[in-house]
Design a protein around this motif. Structure first.
Motif, PDB file in Angstrom:
ATOM      1  N   GLY A 171       0.894  -1.245  -0.067  1.00 55.17           N
ATOM      2  CA  GLY A 171       0.030  -0.085   0.034  1.00 55.17           C
ATOM      3  C   GLY A 171       0.805   1.349  -0.035  1.00 55.17           C
ATOM      4  N   TYR A 172       1.975   1.219   0.762  1.00 59.67           N
ATOM      5  CA  TYR A 172       2.831   2.548   0.875  1.00 59.67           C
ATOM      6  C   TYR A 172       3.521   2.588  -0.391  1.00 59.67           C
ATOM      7  CZ  TYR A 172       6.621   5.334   2.165  1.00 59.67           C
ATOM      8  OH  TYR A 172       7.818   6.241   2.309  1.00 59.67           O
ATOM      9  N   ASN A 173       3.890   1.630  -1.182  1.00 60.45           N
ATOM     10  CA  ASN A 173       4.713   1.575  -2.385  1.00 60.45           C
ATOM     11  C   ASN A 173       3.779   2.078  -3.363  1.00 60.45           C
ATOM     12  OD1 ASN A 173       7.270   1.375  -3.689  1.00 60.45           O
ATOM     13  ND2 ASN A 173       6.680  -0.810  -4.458  1.00 60.45           N
ATOM     14  N   MET A 174       2.341   1.587  -3.286  1.00 56.16           N
ATOM     15  CA  MET A 174       1.709   2.265  -4.493  1.00 56.16           C
ATOM     16  C   MET A 174       1.297   3.590  -4.114  1.00 56.16           C
ATOM     17  SD  MET A 174      -0.566   0.473  -6.962  1.00 56.16           S
ATOM     18  CE  MET A 174      -1.191  -0.920  -6.309  1.00 56.16           C
ATOM     19  N   ASN A 175       0.866   3.928  -3.238  1.00 57.08           N
ATOM     20  CA  ASN A 175       0.611   5.315  -2.738  1.00 57.08           C
ATOM     21  C   ASN A 175       1.609   6.327  -3.299  1.00 57.08           C
ATOM     22  OD1 ASN A 175      -1.971   4.656  -1.624  1.00 57.08           O
ATOM     23  ND2 ASN A 175      -1.206   4.584   0.260  1.00 57.08           N
ATOM     24  N   LYS A 176       3.015   6.014  -2.768  1.00 49.53           N
ATOM     25  CA  LYS A 176       4.332   6.759  -2.993  1.00 49.53           C
ATOM     26  C   LYS A 176       4.308   6.968  -4.348  1.00 49.53           C
ATOM     27  CE  LYS A 176       7.939   4.376  -1.961  1.00 49.53           C
ATOM     28  NZ  LYS A 176       8.814   3.898  -3.324  1.00 49.53           N
ATOM     29  N   GLY A 177       4.154   5.943  -5.357  1.00 50.75           N
ATOM     30  CA  GLY A 177       4.283   6.102  -6.881  1.00 50.75           C
ATOM     31  C   GLY A 177       3.099   6.816  -7.460  1.00 50.75           C
ATOM     32  N   GLN A 178       1.824   6.648  -6.998  1.00 54.32           N
ATOM     33  CA  GLN A 178       0.731   7.213  -7.549  1.00 54.32           C
ATOM     34  C   GLN A 178       0.772   8.869  -7.290  1.00 54.32           C
ATOM     35  OE1 GLN A 178      -1.858   5.769  -9.691  1.00 54.32           O
ATOM     36  NE2 GLN A 178      -1.645   8.040 -10.032  1.00 54.32           N
ATOM     37  N   ARG A 179       1.227   9.173  -5.966  1.00 51.27           N
ATOM     38  CA  ARG A 179       1.235  10.698  -5.654  1.00 51.27           C
ATOM     39  C   ARG A 179       2.225  11.331  -6.533  1.00 51.27           C
ATOM     40  NH1 ARG A 179       0.702   8.690   0.509  1.00 51.27           N
ATOM     41  NH2 ARG A 179      -1.722   8.916   0.268  1.00 51.27           N
ATOM     42  N   ALA A 180       3.313  10.624  -7.060  1.00 51.67           N
ATOM     43  CA  ALA A 180       4.344  11.301  -7.772  1.00 51.67           C
ATOM     44  C   ALA A 180       4.027  11.456  -9.143  1.00 51.67           C
ATOM     45  CB  ALA A 180       5.806  10.539  -7.726  1.00 51.67           C
ATOM     46  N   VAL A 181       2.826  10.836  -9.706  1.00 49.31           N
ATOM     47  CA  VAL A 181       2.277  10.766 -11.088  1.00 49.31           C
ATOM     48  C   VAL A 181       1.919  12.490 -11.594  1.00 49.31           C
ATOM     49  CG1 VAL A 181       0.914  10.326 -12.783  1.00 49.31           C
ATOM     50  CG2 VAL A 181       1.947   8.442 -11.318  1.00 49.31           C
ATOM     51  N   LYS A 182       2.389  13.106 -12.472  1.00 46.85           N
ATOM     52  CA  LYS A 182       2.088  14.376 -12.958  1.00 46.85           C
ATOM     53  C   LYS A 182       1.097  14.451 -14.412  1.00 46.85           C
ATOM     54  CE  LYS A 182       4.610  16.530  -9.901  1.00 46.85           C
ATOM     55  NZ  LYS A 182       4.936  15.359  -9.233  1.00 46.85           N
ATOM     56  N   THR A 183       1.003  13.337 -14.868  1.00 49.90           N
ATOM     57  CA  THR A 183       0.102  13.250 -16.086  1.00 49.90           C
ATOM     58  C   THR A 183      -1.260  12.949 -15.710  1.00 49.90           C
ATOM     59  OG1 THR A 183       0.831  10.966 -16.420  1.00 49.90           O
ATOM     60  CG2 THR A 183       2.214  12.618 -17.539  1.00 49.90           C
ATOM     61  N   PRO A 184      -2.276  13.223 -16.762  1.00 49.34           N
ATOM     62  CA  PRO A 184      -3.747  12.950 -16.283  1.00 49.34           C
ATOM     63  C   PRO A 184      -4.036  11.516 -16.187  1.00 49.34           C
ATOM     64  CG  PRO A 184      -3.503  14.437 -18.299  1.00 49.34           C
ATOM     65  CD  PRO A 184      -2.173  13.837 -17.932  1.00 49.34           C
ATOM     66  N   TYR A 185      -3.277  10.563 -16.784  1.00 51.27           N
ATOM     67  CA  TYR A 185      -3.455   9.218 -16.677  1.00 51.27           C
ATOM     68  C   TYR A 185      -2.529   8.304 -16.143  1.00 51.27           C
ATOM     69  CZ  TYR A 185      -7.447  10.504 -19.866  1.00 51.27           C
ATOM     70  OH  TYR A 185      -8.764  11.149 -20.242  1.00 51.27           O
ATOM     71  N   THR A 186      -2.598   7.339 -15.670  1.00 52.96           N
ATOM     72  CA  THR A 186      -1.568   6.226 -14.921  1.00 52.96           C
ATOM     73  C   THR A 186      -1.833   5.022 -15.504  1.00 52.96           C
ATOM     74  OG1 THR A 186      -1.571   7.483 -12.906  1.00 52.96           O
ATOM     75  CG2 THR A 186      -0.681   5.163 -12.997  1.00 52.96           C
ATOM     76  N   LEU A 187      -0.655   4.482 -16.159  1.00 49.29           N
ATOM     77  CA  LEU A 187      -0.826   2.923 -16.434  1.00 49.29           C
ATOM     78  C   LEU A 187      -0.020   2.179 -15.556  1.00 49.29           C
ATOM     79  CD1 LEU A 187      -1.256   0.573 -18.690  1.00 49.29           C
ATOM     80  CD2 LEU A 187       1.033   1.423 -19.786  1.00 49.29           C
ATOM     81  N   PHE A 188      -0.999   1.480 -14.767  1.00 53.81           N
ATOM     82  CA  PHE A 188      -0.206   0.773 -13.537  1.00 53.81           C
ATOM     83  C   PHE A 188       0.120  -0.998 -13.971  1.00 53.81           C
ATOM     84  CE2 PHE A 188      -0.716  -2.494 -10.157  1.00 53.81           C
ATOM     85  CZ  PHE A 188       0.428  -1.815  -9.329  1.00 53.81           C
ATOM     86  N   VAL A 189       1.311  -1.130 -13.875  1.00 51.11           N
ATOM     87  CA  VAL A 189       1.682  -2.454 -14.096  1.00 51.11           C
ATOM     88  C   VAL A 189       2.793  -2.972 -12.934  1.00 51.11           C
ATOM     89  CG1 VAL A 189       2.746  -4.011 -15.766  1.00 51.11           C
ATOM     90  CG2 VAL A 189       1.805  -1.851 -16.334  1.00 51.11           C
ATOM     91  N   GLU A 190       2.475  -4.242 -12.594  1.00 51.70           N
ATOM     92  CA  GLU A 190       3.287  -4.790 -11.580  1.00 51.70           C
ATOM     93  C   GLU A 190       4.616  -5.224 -12.329  1.00 51.70           C
ATOM     94  OE1 GLU A 190       0.654  -7.238  -9.705  1.00 51.70           O
ATOM     95  OE2 GLU A 190       0.992  -6.217  -7.830  1.00 51.70           O
ATOM     96  N   ASP A 191       5.800  -5.585 -11.395  1.00 54.25           N
ATOM     97  CA  ASP A 191       6.941  -5.738 -12.218  1.00 54.25           C
ATOM     98  C   ASP A 191       6.922  -6.993 -12.719  1.00 54.25           C
ATOM     99  OD1 ASP A 191       7.045  -7.209  -9.860  1.00 54.25           O
ATOM    100  OD2 ASP A 191       8.648  -6.195  -8.907  1.00 54.25           O
ATOM    101  N   ASP A 192       6.138  -7.937 -12.712  1.00 58.08           N
ATOM    102  CA  ASP A 192       6.189  -9.328 -13.077  1.00 58.08           C
ATOM    103  C   ASP A 192       5.328  -9.650 -14.390  1.00 58.08           C
ATOM    104  OD1 ASP A 192       4.117  -9.275 -11.722  1.00 58.08           O
ATOM    105  OD2 ASP A 192       4.345 -11.319 -10.614  1.00 58.08           O
ATOM    106  N   PHE A 193       5.076  -8.237 -15.144  1.00 53.30           N
ATOM    107  CA  PHE A 193       4.491  -8.782 -16.392  1.00 53.30           C
ATOM    108  C   PHE A 193       5.380  -8.094 -17.521  1.00 53.30           C
ATOM    109  CE2 PHE A 193       1.015  -8.657 -13.451  1.00 53.30           C
ATOM    110  CZ  PHE A 193      -0.007  -9.247 -14.065  1.00 53.30           C
ATOM    111  N   GLU A 194       4.849  -8.400 -18.699  1.00 53.29           N
ATOM    112  CA  GLU A 194       5.590  -8.000 -19.889  1.00 53.29           C
ATOM    113  C   GLU A 194       4.556  -7.827 -21.065  1.00 53.29           C
ATOM    114  OE1 GLU A 194       8.404 -10.699 -21.570  1.00 53.29           O
ATOM    115  OE2 GLU A 194       9.216 -11.063 -19.575  1.00 53.29           O
TER     116      GLU A 194
END
Length: 265
Positions: free
Chosen positions: A74-97
């Motif tokens: 939860g902390y990791n997700m919140n930390k990352g999302q709050r740093a986003v500056k663009t209107p949209y976020t493409l969220f992907v966990e590290d074990d995908f391609e």
């Protein structure tokens, strides 16, 4: 062909899976897929993995957010999302391609999000198709939720699997719970998404958009024997338990009102 998405930030969560992260980023590069920004939010990985990530950063530029120690999903997700500056976020966990069909799917999804202000997410991957879908077009189906629906998987309207979302996501649905294990963190966001009338599309032909590659660096999440058991009696009991619990939580669980504590590094 270049595929440029200036209004989208690629947000990747990472923990001790630097090789998987490299595979994911290189899969986007192989597709000539470019974003307004790339953020890798790391949850206190071991020095070996952090060293690899920093070397990777010299080849494929991205913003790296680190933690002094493991603080939870939860902390990791919140930390990352709050740093986003663009209107949209493409969220992907590290074990995908990313698969070959993804750039076209993202472009179509952005068109839908720009056209329909009521949409909060578009989902690109699933272990199982969301059980209640209403055809929207040849490309998308709208996910439908009913408290009377009998399939307990209706709760997975939201999922941590790859998806496009508005970067104002936390404003509408609240922060990810920073006090619980990863599965519970995701579950609580599922409940909050339903309670706050989230709305989303499911990409119909999702099988070629992302590939789950956890064989190189398997997940570190440990599940109880109750969750993993495949016995008929246990499976039946688990289905009944989940059906009752999900309906109760959707109606009575206080998600937005809870006070989340942010751990200090």
């Amino acid at each position: 062909m270049n595929h440029t998405f200036n209004d989208v930030t690629l947000l990747i969560t990472n923990y001790n899976r630097s090789l998987s992260l490299e595979n994911l980023l290189k899969s986007f590069r192989a597709l000539n897929c470019h974003f307004g920004a790339i953020i890798v939010t790391d949850d206190g990985s071991q020095p070996l993995h952090l060293d690899r990530i920093k070397k990777l950063q010299q080849i494929i530029p991205f913003q790296l957010l680190t933690s002094a120690r493991n603080m939870g999903a939860g902390y990791n997700m919140n930390k990352g999302q709050r740093a986003v500056k663009t209107p949209y976020t493409l969220f992907v966990e590290d074990d995908f391609e990313a698969g070959a069909q993804f750039p076209a799917a993202l472009r179509e999804s952005l068109e839908q999000m720009n056209k329909r202000s009521d949409l909060d997410i578009v989902r690109f991957y699933a272990y199982f198709r969301y059980p209640y879908l209403k055809p929207d077009s040849a490309t998308f189906s709208e996910m439908v939720f009913s408290p009377l629906a009998t399939n307990y998987r209706k709760v997975h309207y939201y999922s941590d699997h790859p998806h496009l979302r508005r970067s104002s996501f936390l404003d509408k649905f609240g922060a990810f719970d920073e006090t619980t294990p990863p599965d519970q963190t995701e579950y609580r966001m599922c409940i909050s998404f339903l309670q706050n009338k989230g709305k989303g599309l499911f990409y119909n032909d999702y099988t070629g958009l992302f590939y789950h590659n956890n064989s190189v660096e398997p997940s570190t999440i440990q599940r109880s024997g109750w969750q993993k058991s495949s016995g008929a009696l246990v499976t039946f009991a688990r289905v009944i338990y989940r059906q009752l619990k999900h309906n109760y939580d959707i109606h009575f669980m206080n998600i937005r009102g809870r006070q989340l504590t942010t751990p200090q590094p």
